[in-house]
Design an enzyme around this catalytic site. Structure first.
Site, mmCIF file in Angstrom:
data_model
loop_
_atom_site.group_PDB
_atom_site.id
_atom_site.type_symbol
_atom_site.label_atom_id
_atom_site.label_comp_id
_atom_site.label_asym_id
_atom_site.label_seq_id
_atom_site.Cartn_x
_atom_site.Cartn_y
_atom_site.Cartn_z
ATOM 1 N N GLY A 8 25.395 89.448 6.452
ATOM 2 C CA GLY A 8 25.625 90.002 5.131
ATOM 3 C C GLY A 8 26.920 90.762 4.961
ATOM 4 N N LYS A 54 31.606 87.814 6.285
ATOM 5 C CA LYS A 54 32.554 87.129 7.175
ATOM 6 C C LYS A 54 32.802 85.676 6.747
ATOM 7 C CE LYS A 54 28.754 86.565 10.506
ATOM 8 N NZ LYS A 54 27.802 87.414 9.733
ATOM 9 N N THR A 55 31.761 84.971 6.330
ATOM 10 C CA THR A 55 31.941 83.586 5.895
ATOM 11 C C THR A 55 32.756 83.517 4.608
ATOM 12 O OG1 THR A 55 29.846 82.958 6.929
ATOM 13 C CG2 THR A 55 30.756 81.446 5.302
ATOM 14 N N ASP A 110 34.208 81.954 11.355
ATOM 15 C CA ASP A 110 33.426 83.112 10.926
ATOM 16 C C ASP A 110 32.564 83.682 12.061
ATOM 17 O OD1 ASP A 110 31.473 81.163 11.096
ATOM 18 O OD2 ASP A 110 30.533 81.643 9.162
#
Length: 216
Positions: A15, A18-19, A86
């Site tokens: 959450g 990072k992605t 990520d």
């Protein structure tokens, strides 16, 4: 904007964003994007329902998947000089130490030690640090079915493990960004500032960026 890197890895607790940050930077720099394949792990939904029972198969499935991706990353992309991921391979052990029993961890470690020696090494690691409240809010907003059973206590435990890991991390230059009060997804100024710190500043070890929203 001159690029001094071939491989950047972005890390953070579930959450942290990072992605999202990896995708945004990839678009801006025409990079090769490598994302953690959590959707392909058949044990993950079961793990969030029964952590103790499904920790080991979940962990081993992630280890195998991540190592396969690491091997693929070692091959050069003729059309893209920069790779953005990520996750880093070493973070796999954070979850292992947190979730596995002693005998399971011993077996895991025997395999992990072989794999980590031949995994791809980032030129820069970016650690997105965030409060548990912000992590929970981000998780609620994206509303993935299998994440609905994640508790604040588990996120707190995971955050402490991540902070401990990156406090001692020294394998690559490390940049820490506190994302509790910023929104680089919706606020382009925040994203611009992060991008500037990554690509326009000299590479340094243990750089901590504290972004004050009101000043951007």
């Amino acid at each position: 904007m001159e690029n001094q890197f071939e491989f950047i890895a972005i890390e953070g607790v579930i959450g942290a964003g990072k992605t999202s940050l990896a995708k945004l930077l990839t678009e801006r720099h025409n990079a090769r994007l490598v994302l953690e394949q959590f959707k392909d792990n058949p044990f993950l939904p079961k793990f969030y329902e029964d952590r103790e029972r499904y920790a080991f198969p979940t962990q081993m499935s992630f280890l195998a998947s991540r190592f396969k991706q690491q091997q693929d990353m070692l091959s050069k992309d003729l059309f893209r000089q920069l790779t953005i991921s990520d996750y880093i391979f070493e973070k796999d052990r954070i979850f292992a130490r947190l979730n596995l029993e002693d005998d399971e961890l011993a077996l895991y470690d025997s395999i992990f030690e072989i794999m980590t020696g031949i995994s791809a090494k980032p030129d820069l690691v970016i650690y997105l640090q965030s409060s548990v409240d912000r992590l929970m809010e981000n998780i609620r907003q994206r509303d993935r079915n299998y994440e609905r059973n994640i508790s604040p206590s588990y996120l707190r435990e995971l955050s402490e493990a991540y902070n401990h890991f990156f406090y001692h991390y020294n394998k690559s230059p490390l940049m820490i960004i506190n994302t509790s009060e910023i929104d680089f997804i919706s606020n382009e100024k925040h994203l611009d500032y992060i991008e500037e710190q990554i690509f326009e500043q000299p590479i340094r070890n243990n750089t901590h960026i504290h972004i004050i929203p009101d000043q951007l």
